[in-house]
Design a protein around this motif. Sequence first.
Motif, PDB file in Angstrom:
ATOM      1  N   GLY A  71       0.811  -1.214   0.000  1.00 11.24           N
ATOM      2  CA  GLY A  71       0.000   0.000   0.000  1.00 11.24           C
ATOM      3  C   GLY A  71       0.844   1.263   0.000  1.00 11.24           C
ATOM      4  O   GLY A  71       0.513   2.254  -0.674  1.00 11.24           O
ATOM      5  N   TRP A  72       1.943   1.232   0.724  1.00 13.65           N
ATOM      6  CA  TRP A  72       2.827   2.395   0.804  1.00 13.65           C
ATOM      7  C   TRP A  72       3.477   2.680  -0.549  1.00 13.65           C
ATOM      8  O   TRP A  72       3.676   3.844  -0.920  1.00 13.65           O
ATOM      9  CB  TRP A  72       3.899   2.151   1.862  1.00 13.65           C
ATOM     10  CG  TRP A  72       4.867   3.278   2.020  1.00 13.65           C
ATOM     11  CD1 TRP A  72       4.592   4.567   2.390  1.00 13.65           C
ATOM     12  CD2 TRP A  72       6.284   3.217   1.815  1.00 13.65           C
ATOM     13  NE1 TRP A  72       5.737   5.311   2.421  1.00 13.65           N
ATOM     14  CE2 TRP A  72       6.798   4.504   2.076  1.00 13.65           C
ATOM     15  CE3 TRP A  72       7.163   2.203   1.457  1.00 13.65           C
ATOM     16  CZ2 TRP A  72       8.157   4.798   1.968  1.00 13.65           C
ATOM     17  CZ3 TRP A  72       8.512   2.491   1.352  1.00 13.65           C
ATOM     18  CH2 TRP A  72       8.992   3.781   1.609  1.00 13.65           C
ATOM     19  N   ASP A 100      -0.586   6.982  -6.067  1.00 13.98           N
ATOM     20  CA  ASP A 100      -1.782   7.646  -5.535  1.00 13.98           C
ATOM     21  C   ASP A 100      -2.649   8.266  -6.623  1.00 13.98           C
ATOM     22  O   ASP A 100      -3.646   8.936  -6.336  1.00 13.98           O
ATOM     23  CB  ASP A 100      -1.392   8.709  -4.507  1.00 13.98           C
ATOM     24  CG  ASP A 100      -0.538   9.833  -5.100  1.00 13.98           C
ATOM     25  OD1 ASP A 100      -0.312   9.833  -6.327  1.00 13.98           O
ATOM     26  OD2 ASP A 100      -0.104  10.706  -4.331  1.00 13.98           O
ATOM     27  N   LEU A 117      -3.781  -1.321  -5.749  1.00 16.60           N
ATOM     28  CA  LEU A 117      -2.607  -1.905  -5.097  1.00 16.60           C
ATOM     29  C   LEU A 117      -1.749  -2.727  -6.063  1.00 16.60           C
ATOM     30  O   LEU A 117      -0.519  -2.670  -6.007  1.00 16.60           O
ATOM     31  CB  LEU A 117      -3.047  -2.795  -3.929  1.00 16.60           C
ATOM     32  CG  LEU A 117      -3.641  -2.088  -2.704  1.00 16.60           C
ATOM     33  CD1 LEU A 117      -4.198  -3.121  -1.729  1.00 16.60           C
ATOM     34  CD2 LEU A 117      -2.591  -1.225  -2.018  1.00 16.60           C
ATOM     35  N   ALA A 153       2.156   1.815  -3.542  1.00 13.64           N
ATOM     36  CA  ALA A 153       1.168   1.955  -4.615  1.00 13.64           C
ATOM     37  C   ALA A 153       1.044   3.419  -5.040  1.00 13.64           C
ATOM     38  O   ALA A 153       1.109   4.328  -4.209  1.00 13.64           O
ATOM     39  CB  ALA A 153      -0.188   1.432  -4.157  1.00 13.64           C
ATOM     40  N   TRP A 191      -6.096   2.227  -2.137  1.00 12.30           N
ATOM     41  CA  TRP A 191      -6.171   1.005  -1.342  1.00 12.30           C
ATOM     42  C   TRP A 191      -7.225   0.020  -1.844  1.00 12.30           C
ATOM     43  O   TRP A 191      -7.703  -0.822  -1.099  1.00 12.30           O
ATOM     44  CB  TRP A 191      -6.387   1.340   0.132  1.00 12.30           C
ATOM     45  CG  TRP A 191      -5.114   1.678   0.813  1.00 12.30           C
ATOM     46  CD1 TRP A 191      -4.532   2.901   0.915  1.00 12.30           C
ATOM     47  CD2 TRP A 191      -4.227   0.762   1.457  1.00 12.30           C
ATOM     48  NE1 TRP A 191      -3.338   2.816   1.588  1.00 12.30           N
ATOM     49  CE2 TRP A 191      -3.121   1.508   1.943  1.00 12.30           C
ATOM     50  CE3 TRP A 191      -4.240  -0.616   1.690  1.00 12.30           C
ATOM     51  CZ2 TRP A 191      -2.068   0.938   2.626  1.00 12.30           C
ATOM     52  CZ3 TRP A 191      -3.187  -1.189   2.381  1.00 12.30           C
ATOM     53  CH2 TRP A 191      -2.124  -0.419   2.847  1.00 12.30           C
TER      54      TRP A 191
END
Length: 388
Positions: free
Chosen positions: A82-83, A87, A115, A85, A110
């Motif tokens: 997630g970090w 935005d 993801l 991925a 998310w």
Amino acid sequence: MSSPLVLLKAFVLLLALTVLPMALFGLCCTVTWQSRLFSASVGMIGLGPLLWCIGYERGSLLQGRVGKSLLVAGVAGLAVVGWLAPDGHTAEGAKIHTRYSPRGGQYIAWSIGGLLPEIDQLHLGYAVAVAFDPLFTRQQRRDISAMTDTMYAEMGADADFTAVGSALPSIYREMGFEEFRDGHYFHYIPAGVDRGKPTPTLVFLHGSGGNFKAYVWLLSKVADELGITVIAPTFGMGNWEKRGGYEAITRAIADAGRHAAIDPDQIHLMGLSNGGKGLCLAESTAGPKFRTLIFLSAVLHDRIKPGELAARLQQRRILILSGGSDDRVPWEYVAGYAEKLKAGGLDVTTRRFEGEDHFLFFRQRAEVLKLVTEWIPAAEAAPIPPPR
């Protein structure tokens, strides 16, 4: 009445039975380390609580600790994915943007589609298609996988194309019977374009399976050479005949014009596969007028007759590109539709690619892009025919 502990154990068993096969499927089909970490993490989240419960029943402290460790590691792995991925955001001066028309949605990093790198989502889709689609062969899967791997490797070197994320969450919402009409579109603006000066625009409608970022990547070559912009609306699985399909097109064009001025007399509409249904809706309601239409391996709207489309577009120029061996949209059907458009007064140019199947855009991308690059300036130079 079942005790809470029994219900918890049943939930843990159901969780493991559900996510472990999905995790194994992901590990077998994906190609990037991010997606493999995601799959492994999901597997650990499914397996960890099960081992924990079994260890509790057996009184095994070690087994319980292993289960807890797997659960923690799985959660940590998902946090890393997630970090990392994207935005969905790029600077306003960037070439490519993820945008949403007014009253639309917003990018959700998310989600599953946010993801997983898009190339892995394509590989998962290929695996499902070869199992359930009788027209999609194993050889086609191998060929298309190799071609898309090459394109996504090239795209991965472009920071802007990486940052905009994926439009594929829309298809999962449609598959889950959720609202997928979120107003999303990709907007490509070449570096040398003056955003305040009205510029010709190519509007691209994706086919079934979703709005792959690779389409915009390919069309960016045309945009860079001609100095035009590209607008690629997203509409779930590409069923443009559904409610809101044409509205998604007109809204994207209107919103994109706020970011880079559009020449209203030089808007070209292009549709791939199911995107052809969207082309058949062109100018069916109030909105922009299109200089030309480009059908590429296009599925045609079965409820819109060629004569109706020809009457609506009044002598506009049409380019039809399709494979001679396309078993989804046979050439005989395409050629017959083209002849009826000609009879209705449209200026129709067709090109049959001998031996090519429905994946013409990927297999013959250099030739297709060359034809489109030549077509647009020629159409812009030709006078607009007067209404009949």
